[in-house]
Scaffold this motif. Sequence first.
Motif, PDB file in Angstrom:
ATOM      1  N   LEU A 158      34.768 -46.440  28.848  1.00 36.39           N
ATOM      2  CA  LEU A 158      35.646 -45.902  27.808  1.00 36.39           C
ATOM      3  C   LEU A 158      36.707 -46.926  27.441  1.00 36.39           C
ATOM      4  N   ARG A 162      44.037 -49.196  27.734  1.00 37.97           N
ATOM      5  CA  ARG A 162      43.574 -48.421  28.876  1.00 37.97           C
ATOM      6  C   ARG A 162      42.052 -48.384  28.833  1.00 37.97           C
ATOM      7  N   TRP A 179      35.952 -42.575  38.010  1.00 38.98           N
ATOM      8  CA  TRP A 179      36.303 -43.529  36.948  1.00 38.98           C
ATOM      9  C   TRP A 179      37.229 -44.572  37.539  1.00 38.98           C
ATOM     10  N   TYR A 182      38.271 -47.733  31.136  1.00 39.20           N
ATOM     11  CA  TYR A 182      37.681 -47.105  32.318  1.00 39.20           C
ATOM     12  C   TYR A 182      36.198 -47.466  32.399  1.00 39.20           C
ATOM     13  N   SER A 186      40.163 -47.110  25.628  1.00 44.41           N
ATOM     14  CA  SER A 186      41.273 -46.341  25.073  1.00 44.41           C
ATOM     15  C   SER A 186      42.490 -47.264  24.962  1.00 44.41           C
ATOM     16  N   TYR A 224      33.611 -44.114  23.465  1.00 43.47           N
ATOM     17  CA  TYR A 224      32.937 -43.501  24.615  1.00 43.47           C
ATOM     18  C   TYR A 224      31.542 -44.095  24.644  1.00 43.47           C
ATOM     19  N   LEU A 250      39.082 -44.862  19.937  1.00 41.48           N
ATOM     20  CA  LEU A 250      38.448 -44.849  21.258  1.00 41.48           C
ATOM     21  C   LEU A 250      36.930 -45.043  21.155  1.00 41.48           C
ATOM     22  N   ARG A 282      47.133 -47.476  24.994  1.00 44.45           N
ATOM     23  CA  ARG A 282      48.421 -46.851  25.248  1.00 44.45           C
ATOM     24  C   ARG A 282      49.432 -47.234  24.170  1.00 44.45           C
ATOM     25  N   ALA A 285      39.130 -35.232  27.611  1.00 43.28           N
ATOM     26  CA  ALA A 285      40.561 -35.431  27.332  1.00 43.28           C
ATOM     27  C   ALA A 285      41.303 -34.097  27.177  1.00 43.28           C
ATOM     28  N   PRO A 297      37.977 -36.033  33.090  1.00 44.07           N
ATOM     29  CA  PRO A 297      38.744 -36.560  31.963  1.00 44.07           C
ATOM     30  C   PRO A 297      37.930 -36.854  30.697  1.00 44.07           C
ATOM     31  N   THR A 298      36.616 -36.751  30.765  1.00 45.80           N
ATOM     32  CA  THR A 298      35.771 -37.158  29.638  1.00 45.80           C
ATOM     33  C   THR A 298      36.082 -36.402  28.342  1.00 45.80           C
ATOM     34  N   GLY A 348      46.030 -39.506  28.226  1.00 46.00           N
ATOM     35  CA  GLY A 348      46.802 -39.966  27.085  1.00 46.00           C
ATOM     36  C   GLY A 348      46.463 -39.341  25.746  1.00 46.00           C
ATOM     37  N   VAL A 349      45.588 -38.333  25.734  1.00 50.00           N
ATOM     38  CA  VAL A 349      45.186 -37.777  24.434  1.00 50.00           C
ATOM     39  C   VAL A 349      45.804 -36.389  24.224  1.00 50.00           C
TER      40      VAL A 349
END
Length: 417
Positions: free
Chosen positions: A222, A232, A197, A234, A224, A213, A211, A226, A307, A304-305, A46-47
């Motif tokens: 994480l 979202r 994840w 994780y 995040s 981390y 976000l 939407r 993005a 995905p870390t 999503g980033v």
Amino acid sequence: MRTQVGIVGGGPAGLVLSHLLHLRGIESVVIELRGREELESEIRAGVLEQGTVDLLNAAGVGDRMRKEGAVHHGVNLQFDGRRERIDFEDLTGRAITVYGQHEVVKDLIQARLDAGGHILFETAATGLSDLDSEEPKIHFRRDAKLEGGKISFGEDPEEEELVCDHVVGCDGFFGVSRKAIPDGVRREYTRTYPFGWFGILVEGPPSTEELIYNLHERGFALVSTRSPEIQRLYFQCDPEDEVANWPDERIWEEMHARLDTGDWTLREGGIIQKNIVQMRSFVTEPMQYGRLFLAGDAAHIVPPTGAKGMNLALADVRVLARGLADFHESGGTDLLERYTELCLGRVWKASRFSWWMTSMLHRFEEDNAFQHRVQVAELDYVTSSRAAATTLAENYVGLPMDPAFKIPGEDQEQAAH
Ligand code: PHB
């Protein structure tokens, strides 16, 4: 059937390429295994880097993204019970936009169909041939279904052939395109991580503006988002774990244990989706063979870390769109011949960045207390040294794009930000 550019795969890379080619008067056909609805609802990353946002805007597909996407000017790194912010705006003058990949896909499919573009949904590319000739071909069958990783076909669909000037493989890690490059030519570089994840979609308001981390002794997490209504989240899990092992209460307990600080608690909400994402770094070289070019996940995978996944895919197709336009407008082949070389610098830098973020923020099985202390020291350094924070920020917002691959109108868009 004949077309100028045959595109295998209707994810962001294939659709953006098809649209950029259309804007230059070049015809393409996109062959996509999944149906439109499935493609438009699959929750992925999503980033968007600012360069990606600029590209989508200049291509005329950014209206909804500008309205519904959220511009973030920084991210938080949380470790050792404290939260530190990396200020992208201050460090780089740039920002990121949080807007789901499936929303980008929806906007692109609509734009392609409105422009009379050809997308064959529920169609499986079964193989590629004549890649080293001037008439490479995609073999395909319609009425295909993907279930449990296996493709099945309806009653008697015949194998058909799409004859092209060039073929572009945007069909992801498991697609047919990469494997069409002969074994003796193709080199693959892989790293698999000993964790996955666990991702959830949550109905409810966000817990933070930006976000988070989070490094924790129990593993990475994480936070995040939407939209103002959908979040979202994780957390690092065993890659062999199953969604069924995680009832909602267990998920919240784990998330609170990893994320809550003395003065902040994660907001809960209704969990509407759960999935497990595998973590892998992977690069193929070369990214081309004869008249076949690979773009996006077909050529490289990043964890995905950082993005970076979709951003990297769209950076590839910028180069291809320009190379294919040169070929069709003036017969020039220089950019196409140099495609791999033009992409790999960015690909390896993004691979390095994603690997580094992953290594800094996750708990590895073999780790002991020493390793954890080193990770905390690294996060302390990254968030307290302006030089170190800048290296994170400039990679996260996206390394600069060679102006040769900007598309017409993009500089005006950038100036307007
Ligand atoms: C997401 O929102 O899905 C997301 C955000 C940041 C990442 C990865 C995934 O690094």
